[in-house]
Design a protein around this motif. Structure first.
Motif, PDB file in Angstrom:
ATOM      1  N   UNK B   3       0.847  -1.180   0.000  1.00  0.00           N
ATOM      2  CA  UNK B   3       0.000   0.000   0.000  1.00  0.00           C
ATOM      3  C   UNK B   3       0.876   1.221   0.000  1.00  0.00           C
ATOM      4  N   UNK B   4       0.309   2.330  -0.424  1.00  0.00           N
ATOM      5  CA  UNK B   4       1.000   3.591  -0.252  1.00  0.00           C
ATOM      6  C   UNK B   4       2.384   3.643  -0.885  1.00  0.00           C
ATOM      7  N   UNK B  29      -9.854   1.834   1.224  1.00  0.00           N
ATOM      8  CA  UNK B  29      -9.348   2.494   2.426  1.00  0.00           C
ATOM      9  C   UNK B  29     -10.460   3.266   3.126  1.00  0.00           C
ATOM     10  N   UNK B  30     -10.234   3.569   4.394  1.00  0.00           N
ATOM     11  CA  UNK B  30     -11.081   4.515   5.113  1.00  0.00           C
ATOM     12  C   UNK B  30     -10.529   5.931   4.999  1.00  0.00           C
ATOM     13  N   UNK B  31      -9.258   6.038   5.287  1.00  0.00           N
ATOM     14  CA  UNK B  31      -8.591   7.333   5.295  1.00  0.00           C
ATOM     15  C   UNK B  31      -7.223   7.213   4.645  1.00  0.00           C
ATOM     16  N   UNK B  32      -6.757   8.321   4.133  1.00  0.00           N
ATOM     17  CA  UNK B  32      -5.381   8.404   3.674  1.00  0.00           C
ATOM     18  C   UNK B  32      -4.766   9.617   4.358  1.00  0.00           C
ATOM     19  N   UNK B  92      -5.391   3.515   5.982  1.00  0.00           N
ATOM     20  CA  UNK B  92      -5.969   2.615   6.971  1.00  0.00           C
ATOM     21  C   UNK B  92      -7.317   2.091   6.509  1.00  0.00           C
ATOM     22  N   UNK B  93      -7.603   0.887   6.970  1.00  0.00           N
ATOM     23  CA  UNK B  93      -8.877   0.235   6.701  1.00  0.00           C
ATOM     24  C   UNK B  93      -9.382  -0.270   8.035  1.00  0.00           C
ATOM     25  N   UNK B 101      -1.877   1.689  10.458  1.00  0.00           N
ATOM     26  CA  UNK B 101      -1.485   2.473   9.299  1.00  0.00           C
ATOM     27  C   UNK B 101      -0.522   1.655   8.450  1.00  0.00           C
ATOM     28  N   UNK B 102      -0.721   1.732   7.145  1.00  0.00           N
ATOM     29  CA  UNK B 102       0.178   1.078   6.202  1.00  0.00           C
ATOM     30  C   UNK B 102       0.876   2.182   5.425  1.00  0.00           C
ATOM     31  N   UNK B 103       2.169   2.251   5.572  1.00  0.00           N
ATOM     32  CA  UNK B 103       2.958   3.340   5.013  1.00  0.00           C
ATOM     33  C   UNK B 103       3.590   2.959   3.684  1.00  0.00           C
TER      34      UNK B 103
END
Lengths: 117, 113
Positions: B3-4, B29-32, B92-93, B101-103
């Motif tokens: 991700x990301x 995703x929910x948020x970035x 994030x999901x 968080x996935x960076x």
């Protein structure tokens, strides 16, 4: 402004030794996290902690790792028998969830640099 | 899955210029969010954009999100030497309330005075 504090800032240890990394999250936060960043690589999730138990852990977080919230303020990451590849920057993070608002802002500490020799 | 993923990996500009960094991701995703990291330091939260938002502003920062392309961009306008840092997007999901968080790997921005 409240902040997440981590100690020590740098920890040097011999391979096979146990280390405890300490974190004091922001006082009214409810969710706690450990991440790590190997030099030059991306930040990786290790574990999340809520309501005095682990809510999720990654593949990295094997039996050598454990977390604890021994009192109302500290949040610790223990590595029982360190390996060379555990050398990394370890970040603690915390967040406060407001009821009904889907935000996930995590506040990070400055990190502990762990060097395993 | 990764991700990301940010691009470019490194960006060097002159003070006063605008800096644009991009991020792509693979899952819903929910948020970035975008975070900044000064060399050897912790991560500082810059801005969060929800999956139902398309654009957000905060001071000199502008973030866009295109969920159809699974991509986001961070624009820093009128850059300053103090903006020199690495910038990471993180997604994030909702997964049982963990919301880890996935960076991405980050973009290293250098702003030359």
């Amino acid at each position: 402004e409240p902040e997440v504090t981590q100690t020590p800032s740098h920890q040097v240890t011999q391979m096979g030794q146990e280390v405890i990394l300490r974190c004091v999250p922001i006082s009214n936060h409810l969710y706690f996290y450990w991440y790590r960043q190997i030099l030059g690589q991306k930040v990786e999730f290790l574990v999340s902690f809520y309501n005095n138990e682990i809510s999720e852990k990654s593949e990295i977080f094997d039996d050598q790792f454990s977390v604890e919230r021994p009192d109302g303020s500290n949040f610790t990451l223990k590595i029982r028998s360190t390996k060379l590849e555990d050398s990394a920057m370890y970040f603690c993070a915390s967040r406060f969830e407001l009821q009904g608002i889907a935000k996930n802002i995590q506040y990070f500490g400055a990190g502990t640099r762990l060097s395993v020799l | 899955s990764q991700q990301g993923e940010e691009d470019p990996q490194a960006l060097s500009i002159q003070e006063g210029e605008n800096a644009t960094m991009n991020c792509s991701y693979k899952t819903s995703i929910n948020n970035l969010q975008w975070y900044r990291q000064n060399s050897g330091r912790g991560l500082v939260h810059l801005i969060l954009i929800r999956s139902n938002e398309r654009e957000k502003h905060s001071g000199r920062l502008r973030v866009t999100l295109d969920t159809s392309k699974k991509s986001s961009s961070l624009l820093i306008t009128a850059s300053r030497a103090a903006d020199t840092a690495s910038y990471f997007c993180a997604t994030d999901r909702t997964q049982g309330g963990s919301e880890k968080l996935v960076f991405g790997k980050g973009t290293k921005l250098t702003v030359n005075p």
